[in-house]
Design a protein around this motif. Sequence first.
Motif, PDB file in Angstrom:
ATOM      1  N   ARG A 258       3.180  17.349  -1.473  1.00 37.85           N
ATOM      2  CA  ARG A 258       1.791  18.318  -1.271  1.00 37.85           C
ATOM      3  C   ARG A 258       0.601  17.207  -1.698  1.00 37.85           C
ATOM      4  O   ARG A 258      -0.152  17.394  -2.474  1.00 37.85           O
ATOM      5  CB  ARG A 258       1.764  19.514  -2.251  1.00 37.85           C
ATOM      6  N   ALA A 259       0.675  15.934  -1.178  1.00 37.96           N
ATOM      7  CA  ALA A 259      -0.288  14.811  -1.446  1.00 37.96           C
ATOM      8  C   ALA A 259      -1.520  15.149  -1.145  1.00 37.96           C
ATOM      9  O   ALA A 259      -1.969  15.927  -0.447  1.00 37.96           O
ATOM     10  CB  ALA A 259       0.309  13.643  -0.950  1.00 37.96           C
ATOM     11  N   ARG A 260      -2.450  14.525  -2.074  1.00 34.83           N
ATOM     12  CA  ARG A 260      -3.881  14.721  -1.698  1.00 34.83           C
ATOM     13  C   ARG A 260      -4.062  13.985  -0.375  1.00 34.83           C
ATOM     14  O   ARG A 260      -3.290  13.045   0.068  1.00 34.83           O
ATOM     15  CB  ARG A 260      -4.703  13.524  -2.786  1.00 34.83           C
ATOM     16  N   PRO A 261      -5.290  14.344   0.407  1.00 28.69           N
ATOM     17  CA  PRO A 261      -5.502  13.564   1.537  1.00 28.69           C
ATOM     18  C   PRO A 261      -5.649  12.042   1.261  1.00 28.69           C
ATOM     19  O   PRO A 261      -6.414  11.776   0.409  1.00 28.69           O
ATOM     20  CB  PRO A 261      -6.729  14.185   1.981  1.00 28.69           C
ATOM     21  N   VAL A 262      -4.983  11.500   2.263  1.00 24.93           N
ATOM     22  CA  VAL A 262      -5.283  10.024   2.083  1.00 24.93           C
ATOM     23  C   VAL A 262      -6.896   9.585   2.846  1.00 24.93           C
ATOM     24  O   VAL A 262      -6.745  10.058   4.165  1.00 24.93           O
ATOM     25  CB  VAL A 262      -4.029   9.294   3.222  1.00 24.93           C
ATOM     26  N   THR A 263      -7.463   9.110   1.969  1.00 21.20           N
ATOM     27  CA  THR A 263      -8.831   8.728   2.644  1.00 21.20           C
ATOM     28  C   THR A 263      -9.008   7.209   2.908  1.00 21.20           C
ATOM     29  O   THR A 263      -8.310   6.443   2.228  1.00 21.20           O
ATOM     30  CB  THR A 263      -9.932   9.366   1.918  1.00 21.20           C
ATOM     31  N   VAL A 264      -9.968   6.800   3.595  1.00 22.52           N
ATOM     32  CA  VAL A 264     -10.006   5.557   3.775  1.00 22.52           C
ATOM     33  C   VAL A 264     -10.351   4.895   2.352  1.00 22.52           C
ATOM     34  O   VAL A 264     -10.155   3.946   2.183  1.00 22.52           O
ATOM     35  CB  VAL A 264     -11.154   5.071   4.887  1.00 22.52           C
ATOM     36  N   GLU A 265     -11.474   5.549   1.617  1.00 18.71           N
ATOM     37  CA  GLU A 265     -11.918   5.110   0.170  1.00 18.71           C
ATOM     38  C   GLU A 265     -10.256   4.944  -0.551  1.00 18.71           C
ATOM     39  O   GLU A 265     -10.464   3.833  -1.349  1.00 18.71           O
ATOM     40  CB  GLU A 265     -12.688   6.151  -0.563  1.00 18.71           C
ATOM     41  N   MET A 266      -9.546   5.720  -0.413  1.00 19.82           N
ATOM     42  CA  MET A 266      -8.267   5.662  -1.260  1.00 19.82           C
ATOM     43  C   MET A 266      -7.620   4.454  -0.937  1.00 19.82           C
ATOM     44  O   MET A 266      -7.025   3.686  -1.489  1.00 19.82           O
ATOM     45  CB  MET A 266      -7.264   6.909  -1.129  1.00 19.82           C
ATOM     46  N   MET A 267      -7.324   4.233   0.476  1.00 16.86           N
ATOM     47  CA  MET A 267      -6.808   2.846   0.972  1.00 16.86           C
ATOM     48  C   MET A 267      -7.656   1.702   0.570  1.00 16.86           C
ATOM     49  O   MET A 267      -6.872   0.529   0.179  1.00 16.86           O
ATOM     50  CB  MET A 267      -6.797   3.026   2.727  1.00 16.86           C
ATOM     51  N   GLN A 268      -8.780   1.611   0.517  1.00 18.30           N
ATOM     52  CA  GLN A 268      -9.922   0.593   0.122  1.00 18.30           C
ATOM     53  C   GLN A 268      -9.395   0.363  -1.459  1.00 18.30           C
ATOM     54  O   GLN A 268      -9.261  -0.838  -1.673  1.00 18.30           O
ATOM     55  CB  GLN A 268     -11.085   0.928   0.233  1.00 18.30           C
ATOM     56  N   GLU A 269      -9.272   1.364  -2.240  1.00 21.19           N
ATOM     57  CA  GLU A 269      -8.984   1.217  -3.544  1.00 21.19           C
ATOM     58  C   GLU A 269      -7.745   0.558  -3.781  1.00 21.19           C
ATOM     59  O   GLU A 269      -7.654  -0.439  -4.636  1.00 21.19           O
ATOM     60  CB  GLU A 269      -9.204   2.493  -4.513  1.00 21.19           C
ATOM     61  N   ILE A 270      -6.578   0.928  -3.097  1.00 21.49           N
ATOM     62  CA  ILE A 270      -5.303   0.383  -3.138  1.00 21.49           C
ATOM     63  C   ILE A 270      -5.225  -1.216  -2.623  1.00 21.49           C
ATOM     64  O   ILE A 270      -4.869  -1.834  -3.520  1.00 21.49           O
ATOM     65  CB  ILE A 270      -4.317   1.343  -2.250  1.00 21.49           C
ATOM     66  N   LEU A 271      -6.155  -1.392  -1.603  1.00 14.91           N
ATOM     67  CA  LEU A 271      -6.147  -2.893  -1.118  1.00 14.91           C
ATOM     68  C   LEU A 271      -6.811  -3.691  -2.146  1.00 14.91           C
ATOM     69  O   LEU A 271      -6.539  -4.758  -2.265  1.00 14.91           O
ATOM     70  CB  LEU A 271      -6.799  -2.933   0.225  1.00 14.91           C
ATOM     71  N   ALA A 272      -7.940  -3.211  -2.933  1.00 15.94           N
ATOM     72  CA  ALA A 272      -8.601  -3.839  -3.946  1.00 15.94           C
ATOM     73  C   ALA A 272      -7.811  -4.178  -4.903  1.00 15.94           C
ATOM     74  O   ALA A 272      -7.667  -5.332  -5.727  1.00 15.94           O
ATOM     75  CB  ALA A 272     -10.133  -3.054  -4.390  1.00 15.94           C
ATOM     76  N   ASP A 273      -6.874  -3.089  -5.526  1.00 14.05           N
ATOM     77  CA  ASP A 273      -6.061  -3.330  -6.538  1.00 14.05           C
ATOM     78  C   ASP A 273      -4.904  -4.445  -6.336  1.00 14.05           C
ATOM     79  O   ASP A 273      -4.665  -5.299  -7.130  1.00 14.05           O
ATOM     80  CB  ASP A 273      -5.415  -2.110  -6.820  1.00 14.05           C
TER      81      ASP A 273
ATOM     82  N   MET B  88       0.983  -1.160  -0.018  1.00 10.23           N
ATOM     83  CA  MET B  88      -0.157  -0.252  -0.068  1.00 10.23           C
ATOM     84  C   MET B  88       0.979   1.003   0.106  1.00 10.23           C
ATOM     85  O   MET B  88       0.529   2.014  -0.753  1.00 10.23           O
ATOM     86  CB  MET B  88      -1.077   0.145   1.108  1.00 10.23           C
ATOM     87  N   VAL B  89       1.992   1.273   0.858  1.00  8.63           N
ATOM     88  CA  VAL B  89       2.833   2.557   0.955  1.00  8.63           C
ATOM     89  C   VAL B  89       3.486   2.665  -0.516  1.00  8.63           C
ATOM     90  O   VAL B  89       3.612   3.686  -0.971  1.00  8.63           O
ATOM     91  CB  VAL B  89       4.002   2.060   1.893  1.00  8.63           C
ATOM     92  N   GLN B  90       3.861   1.629  -0.984  1.00  3.13           N
ATOM     93  CA  GLN B  90       4.434   1.832  -2.388  1.00  3.13           C
ATOM     94  C   GLN B  90       3.636   2.286  -3.459  1.00  3.13           C
ATOM     95  O   GLN B  90       4.006   3.143  -4.150  1.00  3.13           O
ATOM     96  CB  GLN B  90       4.878   0.218  -2.976  1.00  3.13           C
ATOM     97  N   ARG B  91       2.278   2.014  -3.447  1.00  2.58           N
ATOM     98  CA  ARG B  91       1.475   2.424  -4.510  1.00  2.58           C
ATOM     99  C   ARG B  91       1.102   3.797  -4.224  1.00  2.58           C
ATOM    100  O   ARG B  91       0.674   4.490  -5.074  1.00  2.58           O
ATOM    101  CB  ARG B  91       0.183   1.584  -4.542  1.00  2.58           C
ATOM    102  N   LEU B  92       1.084   3.941  -2.844  1.00  2.00           N
ATOM    103  CA  LEU B  92       0.477   5.631  -2.477  1.00  2.00           C
ATOM    104  C   LEU B  92       1.701   6.417  -3.004  1.00  2.00           C
ATOM    105  O   LEU B  92       1.281   7.547  -3.494  1.00  2.00           O
ATOM    106  CB  LEU B  92       0.118   5.549  -0.846  1.00  2.00           C
ATOM    107  N   VAL B  93       2.805   6.173  -2.618  1.00  2.00           N
ATOM    108  CA  VAL B  93       3.878   7.101  -2.857  1.00  2.00           C
ATOM    109  C   VAL B  93       4.037   7.393  -4.405  1.00  2.00           C
ATOM    110  O   VAL B  93       4.158   8.492  -4.867  1.00  2.00           O
ATOM    111  CB  VAL B  93       5.065   6.678  -2.174  1.00  2.00           C
ATOM    112  N   LYS B  94       4.123   6.231  -4.942  1.00  2.00           N
ATOM    113  CA  LYS B  94       4.329   6.191  -6.456  1.00  2.00           C
ATOM    114  C   LYS B  94       3.357   6.972  -7.146  1.00  2.00           C
ATOM    115  O   LYS B  94       3.564   7.610  -8.169  1.00  2.00           O
ATOM    116  CB  LYS B  94       4.445   4.777  -7.160  1.00  2.00           C
ATOM    117  N   SER B  95       2.148   6.638  -6.842  1.00  2.00           N
ATOM    118  CA  SER B  95       0.987   7.502  -7.352  1.00  2.00           C
ATOM    119  C   SER B  95       1.092   8.971  -7.159  1.00  2.00           C
ATOM    120  O   SER B  95       1.059   9.814  -7.993  1.00  2.00           O
ATOM    121  CB  SER B  95      -0.394   6.867  -6.763  1.00  2.00           C
ATOM    122  N   GLU B  96       1.392   9.348  -6.033  1.00  2.00           N
ATOM    123  CA  GLU B  96       1.650  10.888  -5.589  1.00  2.00           C
ATOM    124  C   GLU B  96       2.810  11.244  -6.444  1.00  2.00           C
ATOM    125  O   GLU B  96       2.473  12.582  -7.061  1.00  2.00           O
ATOM    126  CB  GLU B  96       1.488  11.336  -4.362  1.00  2.00           C
TER     127      GLU B  96
END
Length: 80
Positions: A58-73, A1-9
């Motif tokens: 200056r990343a977008r706010p990390v939301t529960v929905e964003m984390m759920q999408e990453i986990l689903a992916d 999840m950390v990898q996808r979040l940082v790479k996405s931003e």
Amino acid sequence: MVQRLVKSEMSVRGVKYQALSTRLSEIGVEQSADNLRNKVNKGIMGADLLLQILMVLRARPVTVEMMQEILADLHDGPVP
């Protein structure tokens, strides 16, 4: 999840690892581009570094929905 979040931003902002290293050094955090690449690719870093990276990007706010999408992916795997 950390990898996808940082790479996405990083991708959204067009920031490469060298630029990320420079931005971090501007706030007193010394991390080489290679070190950042390794940490991001492995998805292993301390919470403090993750928050510092998100701040300098200056990343977008990390939301529960964003984390759920990453986990689903992650669960579904890559799309052929």
